[in-house]
Design a protein around this motif. Sequence first.
Motif, PDB file in Angstrom:
ATOM      1  N   GLU A   5       0.778  -1.309   0.081  1.00 43.50           N
ATOM      2  CA  GLU A   5      -0.150  -0.084  -0.042  1.00 43.50           C
ATOM      3  C   GLU A   5       0.846   1.201  -0.137  1.00 43.50           C
ATOM      4  O   GLU A   5       0.362   2.023  -0.773  1.00 43.50           O
ATOM      5  CB  GLU A   5      -0.839   0.006   1.204  1.00 43.50           C
ATOM      6  N   ILE A   6       1.953   1.270   0.668  1.00 43.15           N
ATOM      7  CA  ILE A   6       2.915   2.523   0.944  1.00 43.15           C
ATOM      8  C   ILE A   6       3.430   2.536  -0.505  1.00 43.15           C
ATOM      9  O   ILE A   6       3.515   3.766  -0.929  1.00 43.15           O
ATOM     10  CB  ILE A   6       4.002   2.048   2.012  1.00 43.15           C
ATOM     11  N   ARG A   7       3.981   1.625  -1.146  1.00 34.34           N
ATOM     12  CA  ARG A   7       4.787   1.723  -2.348  1.00 34.34           C
ATOM     13  C   ARG A   7       3.532   2.159  -3.598  1.00 34.34           C
ATOM     14  O   ARG A   7       4.103   2.881  -4.414  1.00 34.34           O
ATOM     15  CB  ARG A   7       5.295   0.291  -2.825  1.00 34.34           C
ATOM     16  N   GLU A   8       2.461   2.167  -3.624  1.00 39.75           N
ATOM     17  CA  GLU A   8       1.442   2.532  -4.346  1.00 39.75           C
ATOM     18  C   GLU A   8       1.031   4.183  -4.148  1.00 39.75           C
ATOM     19  O   GLU A   8       0.404   4.517  -4.956  1.00 39.75           O
ATOM     20  CB  GLU A   8       0.166   1.506  -4.443  1.00 39.75           C
ATOM     21  N   THR A   9       1.443   4.694  -3.145  1.00 40.19           N
ATOM     22  CA  THR A   9       1.002   5.773  -2.654  1.00 40.19           C
ATOM     23  C   THR A   9       2.033   6.877  -3.161  1.00 40.19           C
ATOM     24  O   THR A   9       3.219   6.757  -3.305  1.00 40.19           O
ATOM     25  CB  THR A   9       0.934   6.086  -1.096  1.00 40.19           C
ATOM     26  N   GLN A  10       1.612   7.951  -3.565  1.00 39.81           N
ATOM     27  CA  GLN A  10       2.506   9.095  -4.037  1.00 39.81           C
ATOM     28  C   GLN A  10       3.156   9.593  -2.817  1.00 39.81           C
ATOM     29  O   GLN A  10       3.023   9.594  -1.699  1.00 39.81           O
ATOM     30  CB  GLN A  10       1.636  10.203  -4.478  1.00 39.81           C
ATOM     31  N   THR A  11       4.469  10.223  -3.235  1.00 42.38           N
ATOM     32  CA  THR A  11       5.565  10.551  -2.349  1.00 42.38           C
ATOM     33  C   THR A  11       4.958  11.815  -1.444  1.00 42.38           C
ATOM     34  O   THR A  11       5.158  11.637  -0.108  1.00 42.38           O
ATOM     35  CB  THR A  11       6.881  11.328  -3.118  1.00 42.38           C
ATOM     36  N   ALA A  12       4.392  12.845  -1.992  1.00 41.10           N
ATOM     37  CA  ALA A  12       3.663  14.034  -1.209  1.00 41.10           C
ATOM     38  C   ALA A  12       2.764  13.135  -0.174  1.00 41.10           C
ATOM     39  O   ALA A  12       2.765  13.878   1.012  1.00 41.10           O
ATOM     40  CB  ALA A  12       3.017  14.742  -2.202  1.00 41.10           C
ATOM     41  N   GLU A  13       1.994  12.368  -0.583  1.00 38.41           N
ATOM     42  CA  GLU A  13       1.014  11.834   0.360  1.00 38.41           C
ATOM     43  C   GLU A  13       1.715  11.232   1.513  1.00 38.41           C
ATOM     44  O   GLU A  13       1.343  11.099   2.852  1.00 38.41           O
ATOM     45  CB  GLU A  13      -0.154  10.910  -0.355  1.00 38.41           C
ATOM     46  N   LEU A  14       2.803  10.456   1.373  1.00 40.51           N
ATOM     47  CA  LEU A  14       3.359   9.747   2.177  1.00 40.51           C
ATOM     48  C   LEU A  14       4.037  10.617   3.053  1.00 40.51           C
ATOM     49  O   LEU A  14       4.189  10.494   4.462  1.00 40.51           O
ATOM     50  CB  LEU A  14       4.723   8.766   1.698  1.00 40.51           C
ATOM     51  N   GLN A  15       4.778  11.820   2.815  1.00 34.03           N
ATOM     52  CA  GLN A  15       5.226  12.700   3.772  1.00 34.03           C
ATOM     53  C   GLN A  15       4.236  13.261   4.510  1.00 34.03           C
ATOM     54  O   GLN A  15       4.595  13.363   5.705  1.00 34.03           O
ATOM     55  CB  GLN A  15       6.105  13.876   2.671  1.00 34.03           C
ATOM     56  N   LYS A  16       3.039  13.431   4.050  1.00 37.57           N
ATOM     57  CA  LYS A  16       1.947  13.888   4.784  1.00 37.57           C
ATOM     58  C   LYS A  16       1.567  12.981   5.926  1.00 37.57           C
ATOM     59  O   LYS A  16       1.438  13.442   7.182  1.00 37.57           O
ATOM     60  CB  LYS A  16       0.792  14.242   3.969  1.00 37.57           C
TER      61      LYS A  16
END
Length: 68
Positions: A5-16
């Motif tokens: 799930e983490i790998r499918e998420t965009q970088t900006a969203e992960l940082q948030k």
Amino acid sequence: MKVTEIRETQTAELQKQVVELKQELFSLRFQQASGKAENASKMRTLRRDIARILTVLNERKAVSGEEK
């Protein structure tokens, strides 16, 4: 949260998400210190989720060739 799930998420969203999880972890630590924590095992889960997200973010930086 799973790594797939983490790998499918965009970088900006992960940082948030990292910021939000750190705030939640701080809140739980504060509750534990005041003796009002109901679910102490959630702290471990939060720490591990933060570590997973940061690992994926660092992998993405390494692949793109960026320096810290």
